[in-house]
Design a protein around this motif. Sequence first.
Motif, PDB file in Angstrom:
ATOM      1  N   ASP A 180       0.816  -1.210   0.000  1.00  0.00           N
ATOM      2  CA  ASP A 180       0.000   0.000   0.000  1.00  0.00           C
ATOM      3  C   ASP A 180       0.856   1.270   0.000  1.00  0.00           C
ATOM      4  N   ALA A 181       1.968   1.249   0.706  1.00  0.00           N
ATOM      5  CA  ALA A 181       2.841   2.428   0.755  1.00  0.00           C
ATOM      6  C   ALA A 181       3.437   2.719  -0.618  1.00  0.00           C
ATOM      7  N   GLN A 182       3.881   1.692  -1.319  1.00  0.00           N
ATOM      8  CA  GLN A 182       4.452   1.880  -2.648  1.00  0.00           C
ATOM      9  C   GLN A 182       3.403   2.345  -3.649  1.00  0.00           C
ATOM     10  N   LEU A 183       2.190   1.791  -3.548  1.00  0.00           N
ATOM     11  CA  LEU A 183       1.111   2.250  -4.424  1.00  0.00           C
ATOM     12  C   LEU A 183       0.843   3.730  -4.227  1.00  0.00           C
ATOM     13  N   GLY A 184       0.833   4.168  -2.970  1.00  0.00           N
ATOM     14  CA  GLY A 184       0.553   5.563  -2.676  1.00  0.00           C
ATOM     15  C   GLY A 184       1.674   6.500  -3.066  1.00  0.00           C
ATOM     16  N   GLN A 185       2.905   6.045  -2.997  1.00  0.00           N
ATOM     17  CA  GLN A 185       4.043   6.908  -3.299  1.00  0.00           C
ATOM     18  C   GLN A 185       4.301   7.029  -4.802  1.00  0.00           C
ATOM     19  N   TRP A 186       4.358   5.898  -5.503  1.00  0.00           N
ATOM     20  CA  TRP A 186       4.707   5.983  -6.922  1.00  0.00           C
ATOM     21  C   TRP A 186       4.006   4.964  -7.821  1.00  0.00           C
ATOM     22  N   GLY A 187       3.246   4.051  -7.268  1.00  0.00           N
ATOM     23  CA  GLY A 187       2.567   3.058  -8.105  1.00  0.00           C
ATOM     24  C   GLY A 187       1.602   3.684  -9.092  1.00  0.00           C
ATOM     25  N   TRP A 188       0.773   4.626  -8.623  1.00  0.00           N
ATOM     26  CA  TRP A 188      -0.186   5.275  -9.514  1.00  0.00           C
ATOM     27  C   TRP A 188       0.506   6.131 -10.556  1.00  0.00           C
ATOM     28  N   ARG A 189       1.685   6.640 -10.246  1.00  0.00           N
ATOM     29  CA  ARG A 189       2.436   7.454 -11.209  1.00  0.00           C
ATOM     30  C   ARG A 189       2.931   6.582 -12.375  1.00  0.00           C
ATOM     31  N   ILE A 190       3.380   5.378 -12.060  1.00  0.00           N
ATOM     32  CA  ILE A 190       3.820   4.452 -13.101  1.00  0.00           C
ATOM     33  C   ILE A 190       2.675   4.162 -14.067  1.00  0.00           C
TER      34      ILE A 190
END
Length: 428
Positions: A180-190
């Motif tokens: 969840d932390a990775q999704l919030g930090q940069w997952g959606w940007r990818i």
Amino acid sequence: MESAEKRKPLKLNAIIAVGLGNALAFYDLLIFGIFAVQIGAAIYPPDSGVSPLLLALGTFGVGFLTRPLGALVIGRYGDRAGRKPAMMLSFTLTGLAILGQALVPSYAVAGIAAPAMMIALRLLLGFAIGGEVGPSIAYLIEAAPVERRGLYASIQFATADTGALVAGLIGFALAATLDDAQLGQWGWRIAMVIGASIVPFGLYLRNRLDETLHTASLQDAPALARRGVLWIALLGFLIIVSATVGSYGLSYLTVYAQTTLHMATDLAFAGTIFFGLAAVIADLAGGVASDRFGRKPVMLFGSLALVLTLIPAFYWLNASPTMLVLGMVSFWRSTATTLGTAAAIIGFTEALPVRNRSGSLGLVYALAVAIFGGTAQLAVAWLTDLLHDPLAPAYYVLAISLVGIGAMIALPETAPIRVRAHNLSPKG
């Protein structure tokens, strides 16, 4: 001048070139919608007194405000200069806006500038998408053999929903591999960068298209003379409102599954795959069926099927909130909504005159989507909180769908096979 009856089928690369614009637009819409929880947490202050999710959904809605302006400016440009240059312009702006969103810094880094930049980019994106719809749909209908207009226009809708399907697959893959932390930090940007990466390829294909504006028949709107353009525009507006609320209400199911049903993020994202797959199939089926049976029978069948099954489907989902049930509900709702939508928009487009088809279609579509599409997810989230009723999304979609059915009944039939049968029938 080449007659409509003698038009040759478009080549696959031409269909892809036209469809990529809507595909990218719908890809972004679904990506922003399904990652609304993560985008809100990254871009908005956590202690503002307003839920970051609601702020993200509000930003999603703000982008729809500039759609009518884009439809007016780029749509009219398409009626004067041609469909091709209008589509080139809208696609370029769409790609720039999506890439810009991926690069917006978080609130922790940029403070209030972060939401300000995101809002500005959503406004630019809304302007671009507003200008995409009219020229692209007009192009396909004008390029199509008359007896296959439904199929050609449905390919445009299918590519859009393919964009949604791809967004669902990418969202699910990211949710399954990142925490969840990775999704919030940069997952959606990818996910957004992946969408923007197709723009150079799409521009190359669109630059090779032949223009249709000056070869389209000027006698292809028989319903217009009988009913008047304002009446047709009003009916088209109500139909698109119904389709828009149904579609964006569907895309909210991912957020609904996370926030109301408390499903795991990866399981919730899986529903978007079923939604996108069903939409692609129903788009093509609706277009082909509307060529064979007429626009009105197909649009009414899909819309009535949705109305009759909507609340039972939500009851089932709330009673058994599993990935399988979410997928089945998403698949069915998407099928019913999309089947009627494809035929309805085809009929509305055919009823408009060629000389201002791009601008009129784009403006009516943009107004309907701006007023009701941009607020659909926010409205169902607000209603769910207000009523404390998990069926609130179903009530909202149901009410708007009934209005759309009334407009479909009043819309004149435009399918060549039905118009020809009517003209050949004995007059009493």
